[in-house]
Structures are given as structure tokens and as C-alpha cells.
Design a protein around this motif. Structure first.
Motif, PDB file in Angstrom:
ATOM      1  N   ASN A  15       4.841   3.373 -13.330  1.00 20.56           N
ATOM      2  CA  ASN A  15       5.823   2.713 -12.465  1.00 20.56           C
ATOM      3  C   ASN A  15       5.764   1.208 -12.709  1.00 20.56           C
ATOM      4  N   PHE A  16       6.911   0.604 -12.994  1.00 21.94           N
ATOM      5  CA  PHE A  16       6.963  -0.824 -13.292  1.00 21.94           C
ATOM      6  C   PHE A  16       7.685  -1.582 -12.179  1.00 21.94           C
ATOM      7  N   ILE A  17       7.099  -2.699 -11.782  1.00 24.48           N
ATOM      8  CA  ILE A  17       7.704  -3.571 -10.777  1.00 24.48           C
ATOM      9  C   ILE A  17       7.836  -4.963 -11.381  1.00 24.48           C
ATOM     10  N   ASP A  33       2.451   9.429  -7.988  1.00 20.61           N
ATOM     11  CA  ASP A  33       1.171   8.721  -7.957  1.00 20.61           C
ATOM     12  C   ASP A  33       0.857   8.046  -9.288  1.00 20.61           C
ATOM     13  N   ASN A  34       1.875   7.771 -10.071  1.00 20.76           N
ATOM     14  CA  ASN A  34       1.663   7.135 -11.370  1.00 20.76           C
ATOM     15  C   ASN A  34       1.140   5.709 -11.203  1.00 20.76           C
ATOM     16  N   SER A  60       0.816  -1.225   0.000  1.00 18.15           N
ATOM     17  CA  SER A  60       0.000   0.000   0.000  1.00 18.15           C
ATOM     18  C   SER A  60       0.850   1.276   0.000  1.00 18.15           C
ATOM     19  N   LYS A  61       2.187   1.128  -0.099  1.00 18.61           N
ATOM     20  CA  LYS A  61       3.076   2.294  -0.041  1.00 18.61           C
ATOM     21  C   LYS A  61       4.033   2.374  -1.231  1.00 18.61           C
ATOM     22  N   TRP A  62       3.751   1.632  -2.292  1.00 21.01           N
ATOM     23  CA  TRP A  62       4.676   1.634  -3.429  1.00 21.01           C
ATOM     24  C   TRP A  62       4.783   3.008  -4.077  1.00 21.01           C
ATOM     25  N   HIS A  63       3.713   3.766  -4.067  1.00 22.27           N
ATOM     26  CA  HIS A  63       3.774   5.109  -4.644  1.00 22.27           C
ATOM     27  C   HIS A  63       4.768   5.990  -3.879  1.00 22.27           C
ATOM     28  N   GLU A  64       4.860   5.775  -2.582  1.00 22.22           N
ATOM     29  CA  GLU A  64       5.820   6.535  -1.788  1.00 22.22           C
ATOM     30  C   GLU A  64       7.249   6.189  -2.188  1.00 22.22           C
TER      31      GLU A  64
END
Length: 214
Positions: free
Chosen positions: A64-66, A38-39, A29-33
Motif C-alpha cells: 500500500n502506497f501513500i 494488511d499489506n 493506526s487505521k490505514w490498513h482498514e
């Protein structure tokens, strides 16, 4: 194919913990951080040597790619490719896809990519297939209600199995292609595997599907 051991891999991962994220469950829940924006977040499961994710990150800098890859000897190669690209919109995770729901929160992901997943052809291994019912439950949980699952394979048997699996799960099939490269899709980024087998004339299959929701 068994991957050659890389004795330097552990040191590399420690030295590049800003790229290959240790303890990824801490960012649920914090990947945007972590990305600092906020992409939308797109996740590739089985990122291999990184050609696809690097190509996508270049083509779509506002996403954002993971990349998730379990094999240590493979993910370090992908990480090196990311470093060379100097793309800042990529993070990698050395993790088993079974743990997706511990890594991502509900609705946190916009797109999931499955590229040339292991077909696990024996019936007793069905639950290991990344398009089986149990994995679809995981994707549905982490995907945004309008999120998409994009699946590519050269294995006709796995493709047919997956279409049935998607339909039984109640998913909507937005695209089904038995020969992807005939579409001449300019947004399609090929993996290393895809390039190799496409050059030999092997047709590549692709499906885009969405979950219906309640």
C-alpha cells in the motif's frame, strides 16, 4: 518552481476524497482498514506529479502506497495520474511532512521514500531539510523496527549533508550510491525530475538506511 494555480483543484479534491484523503489524522493506526488489507505501508514524502508512486504501485501490487504532497496544484496532477493508472493500492494526502506523527502511528509504516527533496541550502533553513535531525525523529517513530528510509537526490551537497545526518543519528547505511543509474537497478522507478536530469547526464545519488533501534 512556483506552480500554476488550478481553480478547479478544490472541487476535484472534494469529488475524489476517496483518493486524496481529507483529515488524514483520523486514520492514524487505521490505514490498513482504509486499504482493506494488511499489506505493508510505504510512504513517499513529496510525491510531486505522481510518476514514482504510480510506477511503484504497479511494480509492487501487494504494498500500500501513500503519497504526501503539500502543494494543492501538484497533488491534483498526481491524483489524475493515479486515476488513469487504475491502481487501487495508492492513497494521497495533502499535508505538511511536519505532521507525520499525527497521521501515522508508531511502527505503522514499512518504508519512507524521500525523492529529490528541496535542499534548503542556507544554513538558517537546515531544520526544513527532510533529512535533518527533527525529521529523522519523525521517521523513526512511524517506521517499523525493520523499516527503511530510501533517499534519492541529484544535489551532491544535500546528499553529503544527509549521510552525515544519518550517521550522527546512529542509522545504519545499507547502500550509498553516487551514481544510481550505473547500478542498473531494475526496481528503480524514476520520478519526472529524475528522468529530466538523468537525460542530461546528471548523476543521481541514492542512500538506503535503517534505524538501529534500542
Amino acid at each position: 518552481m512556483r506552480q500554476r494555480n488550478k481553480p478547479w483543484a478544490d472541487d476535484f479534491l472534494r469529488e475524489n476524497s476517496d483518493l486524496v484523503i481529507p483529515n488524514p489524522d483520523q486514520y492514524k493506526s487505521k490505514w490498513h482498514e482504509l486499504f482493506g488489507n494488511d499489506n505493508p505501508i510505504h510512504v513517499e514524502i513529496g510525491t510531486g506529479k505522481g510518476q514514482f508512486i504510480v510506477g511503484m504501485a504497479k511494480q509492487f501490487p501487494n504494498i500500500n502506497f501513500i503519497g504526501i504532497e503539500l502543494a494543492k496544484s501538484v497533488i491534483v496532477t498526481a491524483a489524475q495520474k493515479v486515476q488513469e493508472s487504475e491502481q487501487t493500492n495508492i492513497k494521497l494526502i495533502q499535508e505538511n511532512a511536519e505532521n507525520l506523527n499525527e497521521i501515522f502511528a508508531t511502527n505503522e509504516v514499512s518504508t519512507v521514500y524521500l525523492n529529490f527533496s528541496d535542499p534548503w541550502p542556507k544554513n538558517r533553513h537546515e531544520k526544513r531539510r527532510l533529512t535533518s535531525h527533527s525529521f529523522l525523529e519523525r521517521y523513526e517513530n512511524i517506521l517499523h523496527p525493520e523499516g527503511q528510509l530510501i533517499f534519492k537526490t541529484d544535489n551532491r551537497g544535500l546528499f553529503e549533508y544527509s549521510l552525515v545526518s544519518f550517521s550522527r543519528f546512529g542509522m545504519l547505511l545499507e547502500e550509498v550510491s553516487l551514481d544510481l543509474h550505473q547500478l542498473a537497478d531494475p526496481t528503480n522507478i524514476m520520478t519526472e525530475y529524475e528522468e529530466k536530469f538523468s537525460a542530461k547526464g546528471q548523476p543521481i545519488h541514492r542512500c538506503k538506511a535503517v534505524f538501529r533501534g534500542e
